[in-house]
Design a protein around this motif. Structure first.
Motif, PDB file in Angstrom:
ATOM      1  N   ARG A 397      -3.467  -1.521  14.104  1.00 17.10           N
ATOM      2  CA  ARG A 397      -3.405  -0.732  15.357  1.00 17.10           C
ATOM      3  C   ARG A 397      -3.905  -1.658  16.455  1.00 17.10           C
ATOM      4  O   ARG A 397      -5.073  -1.654  16.825  1.00 17.10           O
ATOM      5  CB  ARG A 397      -4.270   0.513  15.230  1.00 17.10           C
ATOM      6  N   SER A 466       0.892  11.671  13.143  1.00 17.05           N
ATOM      7  CA  SER A 466      -0.338  12.381  13.517  1.00 17.05           C
ATOM      8  C   SER A 466      -0.036  13.843  13.771  1.00 17.05           C
ATOM      9  O   SER A 466       0.906  14.171  14.487  1.00 17.05           O
ATOM     10  CB  SER A 466      -0.913  11.791  14.811  1.00 17.05           C
ATOM     11  N   GLY A 487      -6.431  14.758  12.856  1.00 17.84           N
ATOM     12  CA  GLY A 487      -7.721  14.630  13.521  1.00 17.84           C
ATOM     13  C   GLY A 487      -7.566  14.972  14.990  1.00 17.84           C
ATOM     14  O   GLY A 487      -6.535  15.520  15.382  1.00 17.84           O
ATOM     15  N   GLY A 488      -8.568  14.585  15.827  1.00 22.17           N
ATOM     16  CA  GLY A 488      -9.835  14.065  15.437  1.00 22.17           C
ATOM     17  C   GLY A 488     -10.707  15.096  14.750  1.00 22.17           C
ATOM     18  O   GLY A 488     -10.957  16.159  15.306  1.00 22.17           O
ATOM     19  N   THR A 492     -14.706  10.926  18.862  1.00 23.68           N
ATOM     20  CA  THR A 492     -14.650   9.471  18.646  1.00 23.68           C
ATOM     21  C   THR A 492     -14.586   8.735  19.976  1.00 23.68           C
ATOM     22  O   THR A 492     -14.037   9.256  20.953  1.00 23.68           O
ATOM     23  CB  THR A 492     -13.411   9.096  17.802  1.00 23.68           C
ATOM     24  N   THR A 494     -13.233   5.674  19.884  1.00 23.05           N
ATOM     25  CA  THR A 494     -12.184   4.676  19.638  1.00 23.05           C
ATOM     26  C   THR A 494     -10.876   5.044  20.334  1.00 23.05           C
ATOM     27  O   THR A 494     -10.128   4.186  20.765  1.00 23.05           O
ATOM     28  CB  THR A 494     -11.948   4.535  18.115  1.00 23.05           C
ATOM     29  N   LYS A 495     -10.616   6.324  20.433  1.00 22.31           N
ATOM     30  CA  LYS A 495      -9.354   6.772  21.063  1.00 22.31           C
ATOM     31  C   LYS A 495      -9.708   7.660  22.254  1.00 22.31           C
ATOM     32  O   LYS A 495     -10.315   8.730  22.078  1.00 22.31           O
ATOM     33  CB  LYS A 495      -8.532   7.536  20.018  1.00 22.31           C
ATOM     34  N   ASN A 498      -9.231  11.974  23.108  1.00 16.89           N
ATOM     35  CA  ASN A 498      -8.670  12.554  21.886  1.00 16.89           C
ATOM     36  C   ASN A 498      -9.212  13.966  21.678  1.00 16.89           C
ATOM     37  O   ASN A 498     -10.416  14.198  21.765  1.00 16.89           O
ATOM     38  CB  ASN A 498      -9.029  11.677  20.682  1.00 16.89           C
ATOM     39  N   ILE A 520      -8.776  11.779  10.078  1.00 17.93           N
ATOM     40  CA  ILE A 520      -9.133  10.669  10.972  1.00 17.93           C
ATOM     41  C   ILE A 520      -9.936  11.189  12.160  1.00 17.93           C
ATOM     42  O   ILE A 520      -9.809  12.356  12.546  1.00 17.93           O
ATOM     43  CB  ILE A 520      -7.871   9.902  11.443  1.00 17.93           C
ATOM     44  N   GLY A 522     -13.713   9.774  14.159  1.00 18.86           N
ATOM     45  CA  GLY A 522     -15.171   9.861  14.122  1.00 18.86           C
ATOM     46  C   GLY A 522     -15.760   9.929  12.724  1.00 18.86           C
ATOM     47  O   GLY A 522     -16.906  10.360  12.555  1.00 18.86           O
ATOM     48  N   ILE A 523     -14.999   9.511  11.727  1.00 15.93           N
ATOM     49  CA  ILE A 523     -15.493   9.617  10.344  1.00 15.93           C
ATOM     50  C   ILE A 523     -16.301   8.366  10.001  1.00 15.93           C
ATOM     51  O   ILE A 523     -15.879   7.230  10.271  1.00 15.93           O
ATOM     52  CB  ILE A 523     -14.317   9.821   9.351  1.00 15.93           C
ATOM     53  N   ALA A 543      -9.239   8.111   7.113  1.00 16.38           N
ATOM     54  CA  ALA A 543      -8.841   6.905   7.843  1.00 16.38           C
ATOM     55  C   ALA A 543      -9.951   6.580   8.840  1.00 16.38           C
ATOM     56  O   ALA A 543     -10.440   7.474   9.528  1.00 16.38           O
ATOM     57  CB  ALA A 543      -7.525   7.141   8.565  1.00 16.38           C
ATOM     58  N   VAL A 544     -10.342   5.319   8.877  1.00 14.79           N
ATOM     59  CA  VAL A 544     -11.475   4.951   9.729  1.00 14.79           C
ATOM     60  C   VAL A 544     -11.224   3.651  10.483  1.00 14.79           C
ATOM     61  O   VAL A 544     -10.599   2.736   9.954  1.00 14.79           O
ATOM     62  CB  VAL A 544     -12.779   4.797   8.909  1.00 14.79           C
ATOM     63  N   VAL A 545     -11.736   3.615  11.703  1.00 13.65           N
ATOM     64  CA  VAL A 545     -11.653   2.390  12.501  1.00 13.65           C
ATOM     65  C   VAL A 545     -13.064   1.832  12.680  1.00 13.65           C
ATOM     66  O   VAL A 545     -13.461   0.873  12.004  1.00 13.65           O
ATOM     67  CB  VAL A 545     -10.992   2.649  13.876  1.00 13.65           C
ATOM     68  N   SER A 546     -13.852   2.467  13.564  1.00 16.40           N
ATOM     69  CA  SER A 546     -15.132   1.855  13.946  1.00 16.40           C
ATOM     70  C   SER A 546     -16.129   1.774  12.799  1.00 16.40           C
ATOM     71  O   SER A 546     -16.918   0.815  12.737  1.00 16.40           O
ATOM     72  CB  SER A 546     -15.747   2.611  15.129  1.00 16.40           C
TER      73      SER A 546
END
Ligand SMILES: Cc1ncc(COP(=O)(O)OP(=O)(O)O)c(N)n1
Ligand SMILES: Cc1nc(C(=O)O)sc1CCOP(=O)(O)O
Ligand SMILES: [Mg+2]
Length: 580
Positions: A397, A466, A487-488, A492, A494-495, A498, A520, A522-523, A543-546
């Motif tokens: 992403r 999504s 999600g969210g 979060t 990150t987006k 959202n 997805i 804030g997890i 699913a996680v980013v940060s």
């Protein structure tokens, strides 16, 4: 669905058993009235002898470990294929009997062999004909399977003659199995009598004492108990206790037809404790075969190594979920239709080849160009680290990347992912995915429509979409997506902007979905457990980013999250749990 544990404990029964039995026999003698129809021409002879069994007489069944955890997901714990043998009647309509047992075992990942006792001609209207197989044929089928193929659990359904009970007894004596599950089929759900009156006594005297569990519905329990009226949960408890007195190690009285209850209440009794298993009553005509399915699911779970109580709970959830999924099935013109045992296949769009494995969504690592820049990490290092930590799928992403740079990065990451057999998806950019031949793409509601993406990528690529609502989820399936990102779940950073849907929103999407779902938004390590503990059907992972990439050590963070998810899922139990 709630499982209410009652602390009511019955008194020890062993030394009362014979006394209780003879009292009951008198009641049966005077009260037993059963509606004979043409099916009652079934053979009833037992060639002169009435066999008695252990504990009343000699049959050895291997003991089940009582509270062995349900840890096996694929086959039995000792690496042998878990195997159920079903001894039952064939149902031409395929909703019940042998056909239901085969489908249930297949759905639960257990091998199923068959011994056919009778061939019935039936459909959604009722039973039109029954041909009982010759006893020699039944004996030969049993011997063929038991003597050669390791059987864990035997499950019985329609046993139309007393001789067949004796054949079963003798076969199990020669080839002992781990457990015997007895579904005392006597009356079909359409009201037809499937076992004649003279077999009733054999069921009481000979079959029930062999059973590790007997699973009568209200009608069957009533017939076995000499026509006892069963109208309340208290009546069901008494019935379970009286049936237990006849010898089976466990009794499940199924209260699906209980007039006084708005829930579907079953009573499980193990000789010591009563358990009241409740679920909401599902309004559907498609209930034909629920009894066979329940019993074969119990058998399948026992074959995998489950304890009796866990097997019963899981079977109830399985039937409930299958009924829920099958409401819209429209087969036949009669009052009672079959339901779909292999409901999980509905996740798949049958019109195209599917290569996607939903369990890949367990730990979904989604990269972020800004975070990699912040930590001075090339994207390839980030992807390698996530995979080393246990990520099961990766999405690039890269919102800020130039097209040329993105394509080069995608090619490099694809090489890494292919080497580890991990799918690599591209966020938003169908062109990049096509150019590097990535495994698929993830798109949002305002990105390229799923139908168009499918047309561009063809049938074999993975498409995720999504979804924030049940309506989005249904459309995603209809449009040909493979999975849903929902999600969210939590707020979060990150987006931007959202909308948070919370755990409730996630649950609503999962329940409506016909596709696997990954949560997805804030997890992280502090809340991932609460997501997976939802235990809701279709939820496959997070699913996680940060939580992975806005950290110093990606490997360590991924490992921690992987361990936490694994632990939580093991505790929640089966991935098909439907949380009612
Ligand atoms: C697994 C997963 N789920 C959801 C999203 C969000 O996609 P989208 O709504 O298109 O938003 P952007 O990621 O494009 O900002 C996702 N990327 N992955
Ligand atoms: C990319 C994305 N999509 C979301 C959605 O709700 O669809 S939330 C989100 C950001 C997820 O990042 P983090 O794990 O750092 O919260
Ligand atoms: Mg997008």
């Amino acid at each position: 669905m709630d499982f209410l544990l009652s602390n009511t404990t019955s008194a020890s029964i062993s030394h009362h058993k014979l006394l209780t039995r003879s009292k009951l026999q008198n009641i049966f003698f005077f009260n037993f009235v059963i509606d004979y129809c043409q099916i009652c021409t079934l053979s009833d002879s037992i060639q002169g002898t009435r066999h008695r069994f252990d504990q009343f007489g000699g049959l050895t069944l291997k003991a089940m470990p009582e509270e062995k955890a349900l840890t096996v997901t694929n086959g039995s714990s000792n690496n042998k294929t878990a195997h159920v043998l079903t001894m039952a009647g064939s149902d031409s309509g395929a909703g019940a009997g042998i056909q239901a047992d085969l489908k249930t075992c297949a759905a639960r990942g257990v091998y199923c062999s068959t011994v056919i006792t009778a061939v019935t001609a039936q459909n959604t209207i009722g039973v039109q004909d029954v041909s009982v197989l010759p006893e020699e044929s039944v004996a030969a089928q049993l011997k063929a399977v038991l003597s050669d193929m390791h059987v864990d659990v035997v499950k019985t359904g329609m046993l139309p003659s007393t001789a067949m009970v004796k054949i079963l007894h003798d076969s199990l004596k020669q080839f002992p199995v781990q457990a015997l599950v007895v579904d005392p089929v006597m009356v079909s759900t359409s009201g037809h009598v499937l076992a004649g009156s003279s077999i009733l006594e054999t069921f009481r005297q000979d079959l029930l004492p062999m059973a590790d569990i007997v699973t009568p519905n209200l009608k069957e329990a009533s017939v076995l108990l000499g026509g006892l009226q069963l109208e309340t949960v208290t009546d069901m408890r008494l019935a379970a206790k009286s049936l237990h007195d006849m010898g089976p190690r466990n009794v499940l009285v199924k209260g699906g037809d209980l007039p006084s209850s708005s829930d579907a209440v079953d009573i499980f009794f193990n000789g010591k404790d009563f358990y009241e298993l409740r679920s909401s009553r599902i309004q559907t005509r498609n209930t034909h075969g629920t009894g066979c399915t329940m019993a074969s699911c119990i058998a399948a779970e026992l074959a995998k190594g489950s304890s009796m109580l866990s097997a019963v709970k899981l079977a109830k959830r399985y039937v409930e979920t299958a009924l829920e999924y099958s409401k819209s099935i429209n087969i036949g013109n009669g009052p009672q239709g079959p339901f779909d045992h292999i409901f999980k296949l509905k996740r798949r769009n049958p019109s195209r080849l599917q290569l996607f494995d939903p369990s890949d969504l367990f730990l979904y690592a989604v990269t972020d160009s800004g975070m990699n820049k912040k930590w001075g990490r090339p994207i390839t290092d980030a992807v390698k680290a996530a995979i080393e930590g246990g990520a099961t799928i990766v999405q690039l992403r890269e919102k800020d990347a130039e097209t040329g740079d993105f394509l080069e990065a995608a090619k490099a990451c694809l090489e890494i992912c292919r080497a580890h057999n991990i799918p690599l998806l591209i966020n938003d950019r169908i062109d990049i995915a096509m150019a590097c031949d990535a495994d698929g793409v993830h798109v949002g509601q305002s990105d390229m429509p799923v139908k168009t993406v499918r047309a561009l990528l063809g049938p074999e690529k993975i498409i995720g979409v999504s979804c924030k609502t049940p309506e989005h989820a249904l459309k995603a399936w209809a449009d040909g997506a493979d999975y849903i990102g929902s999600g969210g779940v939590f707020p979060t950073n990150t987006k931007a902007n959202n909308r948070t849907i919370g755990l409730d929103g996630l649950e609503a999407v999962c329940l409506a979905s016909k596709l696997p779902v990954v949560a997805i938004g804030g997890i992280n390590l502090s809340n991932a457990r609460s997501v997976m503990e939802l235990g809701v059907v279709n939820l496959e992972g997070v699913a996680v980013v940060s939580a992975l990439f806005d950290r110093d050590c990606v490997v360590a963070e991924t490992k921690k999250l992987n361990a936490l998810l694994t632990d939580t899922v093991a505790k929640v139990g089966s991935e098909m749990v439907c949380n009612k």
